[in-house]
Design an enzyme around this catalytic site. Sequence first.
Site, PDB file in Angstrom:
ATOM      1  N   HIS A  15       0.849  -1.197   0.000  1.00 48.40           N
ATOM      2  CA  HIS A  15       0.000   0.000   0.000  1.00 48.40           C
ATOM      3  C   HIS A  15       0.882   1.244   0.000  1.00 48.40           C
ATOM      4  O   HIS A  15       1.425   1.649   1.030  1.00 48.40           O
ATOM      5  CB  HIS A  15      -0.941   0.028   1.202  1.00 48.40           C
ATOM      6  CG  HIS A  15      -1.910   1.184   1.139  1.00 48.40           C
ATOM      7  ND1 HIS A  15      -3.132   1.103   0.510  1.00 48.40           N
ATOM      8  CD2 HIS A  15      -1.822   2.458   1.584  1.00 48.40           C
ATOM      9  CE1 HIS A  15      -3.765   2.263   0.594  1.00 48.40           C
ATOM     10  NE2 HIS A  15      -2.990   3.115   1.244  1.00 48.40           N
ATOM     11  N   CYS A  16       1.033   1.812  -1.175  1.00 41.89           N
ATOM     12  CA  CYS A  16       1.772   3.066  -1.308  1.00 41.89           C
ATOM     13  C   CYS A  16       1.203   3.794  -2.516  1.00 41.89           C
ATOM     14  O   CYS A  16       0.377   3.252  -3.247  1.00 41.89           O
ATOM     15  CB  CYS A  16       3.271   2.794  -1.447  1.00 41.89           C
ATOM     16  SG  CYS A  16       3.659   1.603  -2.729  1.00 41.89           S
ATOM     17  N   HIS A  17       1.606   5.032  -2.680  1.00 37.80           N
ATOM     18  CA  HIS A  17       1.047   5.872  -3.748  1.00 37.80           C
ATOM     19  C   HIS A  17       2.174   6.635  -4.436  1.00 37.80           C
ATOM     20  O   HIS A  17       3.285   6.717  -3.905  1.00 37.80           O
ATOM     21  CB  HIS A  17       0.086   6.916  -3.167  1.00 37.80           C
ATOM     22  CG  HIS A  17      -0.891   6.420  -2.163  1.00 37.80           C
ATOM     23  ND1 HIS A  17      -2.066   5.803  -2.502  1.00 37.80           N
ATOM     24  CD2 HIS A  17      -0.885   6.447  -0.800  1.00 37.80           C
ATOM     25  CE1 HIS A  17      -2.751   5.497  -1.412  1.00 37.80           C
ATOM     26  NE2 HIS A  17      -2.046   5.862  -0.363  1.00 37.80           N
ATOM     27  N   SER A  42      -6.549   9.617  -4.259  1.00 41.52           N
ATOM     28  CA  SER A  42      -7.692  10.430  -4.688  1.00 41.52           C
ATOM     29  C   SER A  42      -7.278  11.734  -5.362  1.00 41.52           C
ATOM     30  O   SER A  42      -8.024  12.272  -6.169  1.00 41.52           O
ATOM     31  CB  SER A  42      -8.601  10.723  -3.495  1.00 41.52           C
ATOM     32  OG  SER A  42      -7.889  11.421  -2.496  1.00 41.52           O
ATOM     33  N   ARG A  74     -14.140  12.993   3.231  1.00 39.79           N
ATOM     34  CA  ARG A  74     -13.165  14.071   3.153  1.00 39.79           C
ATOM     35  C   ARG A  74     -12.259  13.932   1.929  1.00 39.79           C
ATOM     36  O   ARG A  74     -11.491  14.832   1.607  1.00 39.79           O
ATOM     37  CB  ARG A  74     -12.343  14.146   4.447  1.00 39.79           C
ATOM     38  CG  ARG A  74     -11.420  13.000   4.665  1.00 39.79           C
ATOM     39  CD  ARG A  74     -10.576  13.156   5.923  1.00 39.79           C
ATOM     40  NE  ARG A  74      -9.966  11.898   6.308  1.00 39.79           N
ATOM     41  CZ  ARG A  74      -8.877  11.380   5.738  1.00 39.79           C
ATOM     42  NH1 ARG A  74      -8.277  12.027   4.777  1.00 39.79           N
ATOM     43  NH2 ARG A  74      -8.405  10.227   6.150  1.00 39.79           N
ATOM     44  N   TYR A 130     -11.983   1.465   0.858  1.00 40.25           N
ATOM     45  CA  TYR A 130     -11.529   2.325   1.949  1.00 40.25           C
ATOM     46  C   TYR A 130     -12.750   2.956   2.605  1.00 40.25           C
ATOM     47  O   TYR A 130     -13.499   3.689   1.967  1.00 40.25           O
ATOM     48  CB  TYR A 130     -10.598   3.404   1.391  1.00 40.25           C
ATOM     49  CG  TYR A 130      -9.839   4.199   2.441  1.00 40.25           C
ATOM     50  CD1 TYR A 130      -9.582   3.680   3.709  1.00 40.25           C
ATOM     51  CD2 TYR A 130      -9.352   5.471   2.148  1.00 40.25           C
ATOM     52  CE1 TYR A 130      -8.871   4.409   4.646  1.00 40.25           C
ATOM     53  CE2 TYR A 130      -8.634   6.209   3.090  1.00 40.25           C
ATOM     54  CZ  TYR A 130      -8.401   5.671   4.339  1.00 40.25           C
ATOM     55  OH  TYR A 130      -7.702   6.389   5.278  1.00 40.25           O
ATOM     56  N   ASP A 140       2.099   2.997   3.195  1.00 43.07           N
ATOM     57  CA  ASP A 140       1.195   4.135   2.935  1.00 43.07           C
ATOM     58  C   ASP A 140       1.976   5.377   2.473  1.00 43.07           C
ATOM     59  O   ASP A 140       1.427   6.459   2.392  1.00 43.07           O
ATOM     60  CB  ASP A 140       0.326   4.449   4.157  1.00 43.07           C
ATOM     61  CG  ASP A 140      -0.736   5.508   3.892  1.00 43.07           C
ATOM     62  OD1 ASP A 140      -1.322   5.485   2.793  1.00 43.07           O
ATOM     63  OD2 ASP A 140      -0.973   6.358   4.772  1.00 43.07           O
ATOM     64  N   ASN A 199      -2.047  13.485   3.278  1.00 38.47           N
ATOM     65  CA  ASN A 199      -2.728  14.256   4.347  1.00 38.47           C
ATOM     66  C   ASN A 199      -2.065  14.183   5.713  1.00 38.47           C
ATOM     67  O   ASN A 199      -2.597  14.725   6.681  1.00 38.47           O
ATOM     68  CB  ASN A 199      -4.182  13.796   4.529  1.00 38.47           C
ATOM     69  CG  ASN A 199      -5.046  14.184   3.371  1.00 38.47           C
ATOM     70  OD1 ASN A 199      -5.017  15.340   2.955  1.00 38.47           O
ATOM     71  ND2 ASN A 199      -5.799  13.241   2.832  1.00 38.47           N
TER      72      ASN A 199
HETATM   73  O1  LIG Z   1      -3.768   6.625   1.341  1.00 39.41           O
HETATM   74  C1  LIG Z   1      -4.494   6.251   2.235  1.00 39.41           C
HETATM   75  O2  LIG Z   1      -4.528   5.073   2.482  1.00 39.41           O
HETATM   76  C2  LIG Z   1      -5.266   7.167   2.982  1.00 39.41           C
HETATM   77  C3  LIG Z   1      -5.636   8.415   2.644  1.00 39.41           C
HETATM   78  C4  LIG Z   1      -5.479   9.027   1.322  1.00 39.41           C
HETATM   79  C5  LIG Z   1      -6.186   8.314   0.260  1.00 39.41           C
HETATM   80  O3  LIG Z   1      -6.650   7.231   0.440  1.00 39.41           O
HETATM   81  C6  LIG Z   1      -6.365   8.937  -1.053  1.00 39.41           C
HETATM   82  O4  LIG Z   1      -6.003  10.109  -1.230  1.00 39.41           O
HETATM   83  O5  LIG Z   1      -6.873   8.250  -1.948  1.00 39.41           O
HETATM   84  C7  LIG Z   1      -6.226   9.248   3.689  1.00 39.41           C
HETATM   85  O6  LIG Z   1      -6.743   8.679   4.657  1.00 39.41           O
HETATM   86  O7  LIG Z   1      -6.192  10.486   3.546  1.00 39.41           O
END
Ligand SMILES: O=C(O)/C=C(\CC(=O)C(=O)O)C(=O)O
Length: 301
Positions: free
Chosen positions: A31-33, A77, A130, A157, A250, A255
């Site tokens: 789980h990373c972005h 997101s 959010r 999520y 993560d 955020n």
């Molecule tokens: O990255 C995560 O797991 C959690 C996030 C960000 C997210 O999910 C997103 O921006 O899509 C969060 O709780 O702000």
Amino acid sequence: MSTDAAGRITSWHPNPAVPRFVPPPGAVDAHCHVFGPMADFPFSAQAKYLPADAGPDMLFALRDRLGFARNVIVQASCHGTDNAATLNAIARSAGAARGVAVVDPAITDGELEALHDGGIRGVRFNFLKRLVDNAPKDRFLDIARRIQSLGWHVVIYFEADILEELRPFLDAIPTPIVVDHMGRPDVAQGPGGADMTAFRALLDSRDDVWTKVTCPDRLEEPAGPPWDRFVTAVRPLVEDYPDRVLWGTDWPHPNMQDAVPDDGALVDIIPRIAVTPELQRKLLVTNPATLYWPEERSFSL
Ligand SMILES: O=C(O)/C=C(\CC(=O)C(=O)O)C(=O)O
């Protein structure tokens, strides 16, 4: 906390520690972005946060520093339903990354197949108000039905307070389900608290619900190590569902600019929630490979 003059947020540690824990060979950060880089991959007009660039080179440098072999990159997101930044990172990984996309419900079958060719193996449905403006359950179910033939799964999520309301929707999903961050339980309630009990009921309802035992930094207040309440609440879950748990950093911690976690310290939680080499191998190697590199299933389980 760091926000630049353009309002772009830096939410990651500038110099994470090298962890004491050495992950087993083949370990996956599941789980990373990636964020951008914005000049090539602009953020969505609907993005709820505007991050600084955190692109593939940074992600792969972190992977190597932490002792991991592969990544699962989850579309964040801030990039909306344009998966180009995620696909770019996968393409640049030389086979060491796969991904989870966020798609517009109007996506065509041909576009889904193109995502598959680009290394996508699941779609993410985000129910955090959010982060996203709407989450159309009926259209999500339609997508879930359409990705079945690709062998994909759904990543969901949500926060603990909507689990009960989501149950009919979750029950109707025909693919395997991966729940981000255990559906955000209040870990201060302990392993037998109401949130964990409700979440275990979901895991017990079918054998293809998986979860990421991730984000002590999001789930425990006040922020920061040693994250004892997270460990106390989560270790029994890893022991009771050893074949259905995944782990990830993560990074770049969307955020989290007020309490940026040290990724090395996050890795050092692993041997406290998965206390044997066998549990660690399942959590970090076998389980993510089953979902994201299923063609390797012939390796010894
Ligand atoms: O990255 C995560 O797991 C959690 C996030 C960000 C997210 O999910 C997103 O921006 O899509 C969060 O709780 O702000």
